[in-house]
Design a protein around this motif. Structure first.
Motif, short mmCIF file in Angstrom:
data_model
loop_
_atom_site.label_atom_id
_atom_site.label_comp_id
_atom_site.label_asym_id
_atom_site.label_seq_id
_atom_site.Cartn_x
_atom_site.Cartn_y
_atom_site.Cartn_z
N GLY A 490 0.85 -1.27 0.04
CA GLY A 490 0.03 -0.17 0.12
C GLY A 490 0.78 1.14 -0.12
N ASN A 491 2.25 1.19 -0.01
CA ASN A 491 3.07 2.54 0.02
C ASN A 491 3.77 2.47 -1.54
N TYR A 492 3.16 3.49 -2.09
CA TYR A 492 3.84 3.91 -3.26
C TYR A 492 5.00 5.19 -3.31
N GLU A 493 6.07 4.99 -3.77
CA GLU A 493 7.13 5.77 -3.45
C GLU A 493 7.65 5.81 -5.19
N VAL A 494 8.49 6.79 -5.32
CA VAL A 494 9.32 7.18 -6.41
C VAL A 494 10.81 6.53 -6.44
N TYR A 495 10.93 5.78 -7.36
CA TYR A 495 12.22 5.20 -7.71
C TYR A 495 12.85 5.31 -9.34
N ARG A 496 14.36 5.01 -9.49
CA ARG A 496 14.70 5.11 -10.69
C ARG A 496 15.77 3.90 -10.57
N THR A 497 15.91 3.32 -12.02
CA THR A 497 17.05 2.33 -12.09
C THR A 497 18.08 3.17 -13.18
N VAL A 498 19.35 3.05 -12.65
CA VAL A 498 20.38 3.35 -13.25
C VAL A 498 20.67 2.64 -14.51
N LEU A 499 20.61 2.87 -15.64
CA LEU A 499 20.55 2.00 -16.93
C LEU A 499 22.15 1.46 -16.99
N GLU A 500 23.00 2.08 -16.63
CA GLU A 500 24.51 1.70 -16.92
C GLU A 500 24.78 0.72 -15.95
N THR A 501 24.30 0.56 -14.67
CA THR A 501 24.54 -0.13 -13.52
C THR A 501 23.57 -1.37 -13.24
N GLY A 502 22.38 -0.96 -13.58
CA GLY A 502 21.16 -1.72 -13.32
C GLY A 502 20.77 -1.61 -11.86
N LYS A 503 21.43 -0.70 -11.12
CA LYS A 503 21.21 -0.20 -9.89
C LYS A 503 19.71 0.53 -9.61
N THR A 504 18.79 -0.07 -8.60
CA THR A 504 17.62 0.68 -8.55
C THR A 504 17.86 1.64 -7.29
N GLU A 505 17.27 3.06 -7.37
CA GLU A 505 17.55 4.12 -6.29
C GLU A 505 15.98 4.52 -5.88
N GLN A 506 15.81 4.36 -4.52
CA GLN A 506 14.61 5.13 -4.08
C GLN A 506 14.84 6.63 -3.80
N LEU A 507 13.86 7.42 -4.43
CA LEU A 507 13.95 8.87 -4.32
C LEU A 507 13.05 9.46 -3.35
N THR A 508 11.72 8.88 -3.09
CA THR A 508 11.07 9.48 -1.79
C THR A 508 10.79 8.38 -0.90
N LYS A 509 10.41 8.66 0.20
CA LYS A 509 10.18 8.12 1.38
C LYS A 509 9.19 8.93 2.40
N LEU A 510 7.97 9.05 1.55
CA LEU A 510 7.05 9.80 2.18
C LEU A 510 5.90 9.09 3.08
N GLY A 511 5.89 7.83 2.69
CA GLY A 511 5.22 6.90 3.57
C GLY A 511 3.66 6.73 2.96
N GLY A 512 3.14 7.19 2.13
CA GLY A 512 1.84 7.29 1.59
C GLY A 512 1.80 6.78 0.21
N ASN A 513 0.98 7.49 -0.65
CA ASN A 513 0.96 7.37 -2.07
C ASN A 513 1.38 8.57 -2.83
N THR A 514 2.67 8.26 -3.63
CA THR A 514 3.29 9.29 -4.18
C THR A 514 3.54 9.01 -5.93
N SER A 515 2.86 9.94 -6.46
CA SER A 515 3.06 9.89 -8.14
C SER A 515 4.11 10.85 -8.57
N PHE A 516 4.28 11.13 -9.75
CA PHE A 516 5.66 11.99 -9.88
C PHE A 516 5.47 12.33 -11.59
N THR A 517 5.84 13.74 -11.70
CA THR A 517 6.02 13.91 -13.31
C THR A 517 7.60 14.83 -13.18
N LEU A 518 8.34 14.28 -14.22
CA LEU A 518 9.64 14.56 -14.29
C LEU A 518 9.71 16.20 -15.16
#
Length: 823
Positions: A490-518
């Motif tokens: 039930g907790n939606y946050e924003v993440y990104r994958t670094v395509l060069e390494t395949g690593k996934t990074e978490q960008l938000t930790k707000l604890g509810g439902n978060t959507s985004f626009t770049l």
């Protein structure tokens, strides 16, 4: 501004197991968190305030009119959003500079064309942006901010894209025009016509006509002149470059499904099908009209009456006007009898035997009602194009590229599902700097992100028991941003994958439902964030790990902030039918464990594939406040994400395949047992209610397990799935012609004889989603069965989603009365 405090400590002990990729058949063994979770927001609440139905069901303006449809300015320095005008259904646009304070200011109507749009296009070096406002095309230079209006007419332009030669192309209907920004010249590149191709005039056939041409010199001369004019026009178009190219004629009676032009303007991919007949069987009488007459409004067809037409995909050369149909025969499974078992089961029920044979399946572009993206994607180099195709029996989705020289489809990916391919999680596209595809797929049991080179194997970029949605690729191929429920379903946050390494990074930790626009410059994130107790507001953060999140809006009303609302806890209800728990919101009254056992209500959310036991603000805000009112009066309330709900993976989604109303009611029974064992609830004092799909579930619960609840309210409910729409229903139950067993097994009208407890049926009369006919037929069946355990309420002016506060109030007064009298 009152201070807002977020408590997210519960997540410290509620992490998901992320141990490797999962197969769909294994999802029931997942190690989901089982601790209760809540993310309260503390306002300056007044504990003496008591909720009332009159307040809850009033015009929702009193909540504060939250921001809607937000997008970035073209220079990434401010945000634009719509906000409902108080006391009106109209919306105003607001501008909110990042460097300013407050909720922004209304954009004057005279300046609306300057605010850009959610969808913008860039040229190759990203020095120019293009968008559409009110059907006209605008271009902005990034370097100096100059805004140029290219069109100003009553023809609606759409889909602006920059060609590789620098020109801007856009559509008017199904004609493409290229605009040279340097010279101002506009030319028609290609025009599609759903007509037969004009032919040279021919001498009419038949004895009289032929004799007429022999005997009357004038008639023969007119025929000769017509033929000469036709040939002259053809020669002029062939030999004079100033003349627009002839239209592409697709044939009379054809319908264009989709089309896309190459960035090199040398090819067009277009999908066509036979035009369907207008639906004349179903009408919806509207008894309350402005002129006093009864209006017979046209509505959509029923699933029983729809036979989807297969599509033909054509590759059109703009160089010579030739058109080639792309064969589906290279797609794996294109001729499989994927419904063989279903057909055999239904044949056996009729006393027949079914023999499976190869069959050419109906296939077309992925253009579901849920999906707003283009199913045709050109690489920006103009050398490659990818198509997302779907079998119209809903069992397969393919991604295929086109060999432009050989004029054939090259399969790149097949997603098969024995139940149905999801209408969500179909995002795909090209990496910008290599000929590789990225896409979402549920093949592991969850929606995950993949990258695939054209001549290599796919690489899975994300893995685990969570769902990835809304991927956004940066122009330099450095990152793919996405939303996911990694830590808790039930907790939606924003993440990104670094395509060069395949690593996934978490960008938000707000604890509810978060959507985004770049942002257009890809340096910032516009966040839309909410919690169970806090409606959505806008925030901004730099697009880096650990960035500070800054609020942009505070539109929640002081009246709402003073309400002493109960934060529901999200609990994991053990399932008696699998190892995966059923997540549910539970609203507890004060001192609920003290004294006599409590009354309880279970709410059933609608929409089928929807999640309501998450940590964000619910679209069911009236129901949320109603549940708080019940809690103030000593009720315990549960809101379950029964099987078929969103957020829990493919197997959870497809558990209802061919048996709607069985797994969900089993889950409700587990919810009842949990309330009795854990929340001091009296088993004999539990009711249920819900709307749309939730109304259908109320029917099925009271009809098929009559001792489970003591009363139920079914709002705008489905009673017979054969009368619902095709796009949704055929996914889950196939079609009535092929699979009548599934419809009879899943439709409440076949189980009405089981009703023993009080049932309230509330039905809007101008509902163009679930027709009023659904209630009429079911009520007549109950009457014929001499069942007096029900009552109905009708709402003459309401569609599927009520609009009038008086209707909302009347409906919930009846629901409240039902529970008060029977629980």
């Amino acid at each position: 501004m009152p201070q807002i405090r977020y408590s997210v400590l519960a997540f410290a002990v509620c992490t998901l197991s992320l141990a490797g990729p999962l197969q769909a058949k294994n999802t029931e063994s997942l190690n989901y968190p089982t601790e209760a979770v809540s993310v309260p927001v503390v306002y300056n609440a007044d504990p003496t305030v008591e909720l009332s139905l009159e307040q809850i069901m009033a015009d929702p303006d009193w909540l504060g009119r939250q921001p809607e449809d937000a997008h970035w300015s073209l220079d990434s320095q401010q945000v634009y959003f719509e906000r409902k005008r108080e006391g009106s259904e109209l919306r105003d646009w607001y501008s909110r500079p990042l460097a300013a304070a407050g909720n922004g200011s209304v954009v004057p109507l005279s300046q609306l064309h300057q605010i850009g749009a959610a969808q913008i296009s860039y040229n190759a070096d990203r020095s120019m942006q293009a968008y559409v406002f009110e059907g006209d095309v605008f271009v902005r230079r990034v370097t100096d901010g100059e805004l140029i209006q290219l069109t100003r007419d009553n023809a609606a332009q759409s889909a602006p894209e920059f060609l590789l030669d620098g020109r801007l192309v856009y559509r008017e209907g199904w004609s493409w025009y290229a605009h040279d920004l340097a010279t101002g010249q506009r030319i028609e590149l290609v025009s599609l016509k759903t007509e037969d191709k004009p032919k040279a005039p021919a001498t009419p056939s038949g004895y009289l006509a032929q004799e007429q041409h022999k005997l009357i010199e004038f008639v023969a001369l007119q025929q000769q002149h017509a033929e000469q004019r036709f040939d002259a026009k053809k020669q002029l178009q062939q030999q004079n470059d100033s003349i627009a190219a002839p239209a592409i004629y697709l044939g009379k009676g054809q319908q264009i499904v989709g089309a896309s032009l190459s960035p090199k303007a040398d090819y067009l991919v277009v999908s066509v099908r036979k035009a369907g007949k207008a639906n004349e069987k179903d009408i919806m009488p509207n008894y309350i009209t402005g002129n006093g007459d009864i209006a017979a409004q046209k509505v959509r067809a029923r699933v029983n009456d729809v036979n989807p037409e297969p599509q033909r995909v054509l590759l059109v050369s703009l160089q010579d006007g030739s058109s080639t149909e792309l064969s589906y025969s290279s797609l794996p499974g294109y001729n499989e009898d994927v419904l063989a078992e279903v057909k055999a089961e239904n044949a056996k029920a009729r006393g027949e035997k079914y023999k499976s044979e190869k069959v050419i399946r109906a296939i077309g572009l992925m253009n579901d009602w849920y999906w707003s993206q283009s199913a045709i994607r050109w690489h920006r180099n103009g050398e490659q194009v990818a198509l997302m195709l779907k079998a119209l029996d809903n069992k397969d989705r393919w991604i295929a590229t086109v060999d432009l020289k050989q004029k054939k489809l090259i399969p790149q990916h097949r997603l098969h599902d024995d139940a149905w391919v999801n209408y969500a999680f179909n995002d795909f596209g090209w990496l910008n700097n290599s000929e590789s595809l990225y896409y979402l797929s549920e093949e592991s049991g969850y929606s995950h992100l993949y990258v695939k080179p054209l001549k290599g194997k796919a690489k899975k970029l994300t893995e685990g028991s969570f769902e990835v949605a809304g991927p956004v690729l940066t122009h330099d191929d450095a990152y793919i941003y996405f939303q996911a429920n990694v830590k808790h379903p039930g907790n939606y946050e924003v993440y990104r994958t670094v395509l060069e390494t395949g690593k996934t990074e978490q960008l938000t930790k707000l604890g509810g439902n978060t959507s985004f626009t770049l942002s257009p410059d890809e340096s910032k994130l516009l966040l839309n964030f909410s919690t169970n107790l806090k409606p959505n507001e806008l925030y901004v953060a730099d697009a880096v790990v650990g960035a500070e999140v800054k609020p942009l809006t505070d539109t929640i009303s002081a009246e709402f902030k003073q309400l002493p609302l109960v934060a529901p806890q999200i609990v994991a209800v053990p399932s008696s039918h699998g190892k995966q728990p059923v997540f549910a919101k539970v609203y507890y009254p004060k001192d609920y464990q003290q004294g006599e056992k409590r009354r309880a209500v279970i709410f059933n959310h609608g929409a089928g594939y929807l999640q309501n036991s998450d940590l964000g603000w619910s679209g069911y805000f009236r129901e949320f406040l109603f549940h708080n009112l019940l809690t103030q009066q000593g009720y315990v309330v549960m809101d379950m994400d029964y099987r078929a709900s969103k957020g829990y993976g493919r197997d959870w989604r497809t558990a209802i395949y061919r048996r709607m109303g069985t797994p969900e009611i089993e889950d409700l029974a587990d919810g009842v047992n949990w309330l009795v064992d854990n929340a001091n609830v009296d088993r004999n004092r539990i009711g249920t209610y819900g709307g749309s799909y939730g109304g259908f579930m109320t029917f099925m619960a009271l009809f098929t397990q009559p001792d489970l609840f003591q009363a139920g309210a079914a709002l705008r409910p489905v009673s017979d799935w054969a009368y619902y729409n095709h796009a949704y229903t055929s996914n889950i139950l196939n079609s009535p012609a092929i699979d009548p067993i599934a419809y009879q097994r899943s439709s409440p009208i076949y189980f009405t004889q089981g009703l023993k407890k009080p049932l309230l049926i509330n039905a809007p009369m101008v509902d163009d989603n679930v027709f009023f006919q659904d209630v009429v037929r079911l009520v007549q069946r109950l009457i014929e069965q001499e069942n007096n355990n029900f009552e109905t309420a009708i709402y003459p002016v309401e569609p599927h989603g009520f609009r009038q506060p008086s209707s909302w109030l009347d409906e919930y007064r009846r629901i409240y009365k039902l529970f008060e009298q029977n629980l």
